[in-house]
Scaffold this motif. Structure first.
Motif, mmCIF file in Angstrom:
data_model
loop_
_atom_site.group_PDB
_atom_site.id
_atom_site.type_symbol
_atom_site.label_atom_id
_atom_site.label_comp_id
_atom_site.label_asym_id
_atom_site.label_seq_id
_atom_site.Cartn_x
_atom_site.Cartn_y
_atom_site.Cartn_z
ATOM 1 N N HIS A 14 43.128 37.232 43.534
ATOM 2 C CA HIS A 14 43.478 36.215 42.518
ATOM 3 C C HIS A 14 42.583 36.429 41.298
ATOM 4 N N HIS A 16 42.430 36.619 36.752
ATOM 5 C CA HIS A 16 43.026 36.474 35.416
ATOM 6 C C HIS A 16 42.437 37.552 34.517
ATOM 7 N N MET A 40 47.103 37.408 37.733
ATOM 8 C CA MET A 40 47.844 36.167 37.520
ATOM 9 C C MET A 40 48.704 36.251 36.258
ATOM 10 N N LYS A 100 54.148 33.237 41.870
ATOM 11 C CA LYS A 100 53.128 32.178 41.787
ATOM 12 C C LYS A 100 53.728 30.864 41.314
ATOM 13 N N HIS A 175 42.917 29.464 45.785
ATOM 14 C CA HIS A 175 41.623 28.854 45.428
ATOM 15 C C HIS A 175 41.431 27.453 46.024
ATOM 16 N N ASP A 248 39.406 34.257 41.199
ATOM 17 C CA ASP A 248 39.885 33.359 40.138
ATOM 18 C C ASP A 248 39.035 33.514 38.879
HETATM 19 ZN ZN ZN Z 1 43.712 31.208 38.779
#
Ligand code: ZN
Ligand code: DOR
Length: 350
Positions: A14, A16, A40, A100, A175, A248
């Motif tokens: 996960h 970004h 993501m 997602k 998360h 994340d």
């Molecule tokens: Zn995220």
């Protein structure tokens, strides 16, 4: 005390990466320590179709440093208009690994997300049939629900009904931040898994709220009280195959975090492996680090474990915090775990 540890090269389930200059600046931090990452799709505009994913993958691949071998794993952003046929085509072509769910309004760039879950049932039907994982941002968005309760309420109101309606769908509860999240996943079979971030293993909500508002500790879902952090640590370090790393890591320029309406997201990928080694050492479970970072995720996604490896080394002296990332628009602050970190990545054979 163990001072050195070699593990299969980690993956980030996960992440970004953004696009443009930020992508170029942050990607090398991932590609030097991770072989693969699920990227993501909450860009502006979001990555919605198979073709969008191909375009974004091309942009990411162009930014990978020549000396790194890294594979971005692409994810589609689910909307109420998403075509089941397009999703299926992307998955069967091997271009898209998962879809997602962002409940509309739940987080950064989620406005195009889903308001009415029943509208996405045809997509979930197809995903269940082809074995395609469904990644869930698990928070309700109702104004009446306290932000610290949004994950637990999501489980009862949304996740349990989806699981009942689609019993064979592969679901990743992304998360997780609560004891309820841990317990829910533990109560399921192995077709439900959860990612856990580095920062939620380290901070509780005090980091964000004590001594003034600390915007660099604000992310979504927000860090909760200590008992939840302890539940996450127990789950992550247990070796249970249903829990694996999703950093994340979510870069935002400092001026957008330190503002009257600061953005949610913590950029942790520059020091994630060192911090995780420290956490697993504290929990006296260093032998399970590799399961969390490198083995459990591939098992869930039916992918091979990376053949490359990484060595982590412990020094007597704490390691300095990595420098912030400079861009022409401002800097991106690296996650400060507010504890001494003695570990560092000393070698990789990528
Ligand atoms: Zn995220
Ligand atoms: O803290 C977060 N930041 N949580 C999310 O769900 C999105 C992410 C972002 O994109 O900045």
């Amino acid at each position: 005390m163990l001072n050195q540890l070699t593990i299969a090269m980690p993956d980030d389930w996960h992440l970004h990466l953004r696009n443009g200059e930020v992508l170029e600046k942050v990607l090398p931090y991932t590609s030097r320590h991770f072989q693969r990452a699920i990227v993501m799709p909450n860009l502006q505009p979001p990555v919605i179709t198979h073709q969008d994913a191909l375009n974004y993958k091309k942009e990411i691949c162009a930014a990978i440093p020549a000396e790194h071998s890294f594979e971005p794993l692409m994810v589609l952003y689910l909307t109420e208009q998403t075509s089941p046929a397009d999703v299926k085509q992307g998955f069967l072509a091997g271009d898209v690994i998962a879809v997602k769910l962002y409940p509309a309004g739940a987080t950064t760039n989620s406005d195009a997300g889903v308001k009415d879950l029943e509208k996405i049932y045809p997509v979930l039907e197809v995903m269940q049939e082809i074995g395609m994982p469904f990644l869930v941002h698990g928070e309700v968005v109702d104004k009446e629900v306290d932000i610290f309760d949004r994950e637990a309420v999501f489980i009862d109101q949304k996740l349990i009904p989806i699981r009942a309606k689609f019993p064979s769908l592969k679901i990743v509860f992304e998360h997780i931040t609560t004891r309820e999240g841990v317990q829910y996943v533990q109560s399921c079979t192995e077709n439900t898994a959860a990612t856990i971030t580095t920062h939620h293993l380290v901070i509780n909500r005090n980091a964000m709220l004590v001594g003034g508002i600390q915007p660099h500790y604000y992310c979504l879902p927000v860090a909760k009280r200590e008992l939840h952090r302890l539940a996450l640590r127990a789950a992550a370090t247990s070796g249970d195959q249903r829990f694996f790393l999703g950093t994340d890591s979510a870069p935002h320029l400092t001026q957008f975090k330190q503002s009257a309406c600061g953005c949610a997201g913590i950029f942790n990928v520059a020091n994630t492996l060192a911090i995780l080694a420290q956490v697993f050492e504290q929990e006296q479970n260093l032998e399970n680090l590799e399961k969390f970072t490198s083995l459990n995720g591939p098992k869930f996604y039916n992918l091979p474990v990376n053949s490359q490896s990484m060595t982590l080394t412990r020094s007597d002296q704490p390691q300095p915090l990595p420098a912030d990332v400079a861009t022409t628009q401002g800097e991106i602050k690296v996650f400060d775990p507010i504890m001494p970190v003695h570990w560092q990545v000393s070698a990789t054979n990528i």
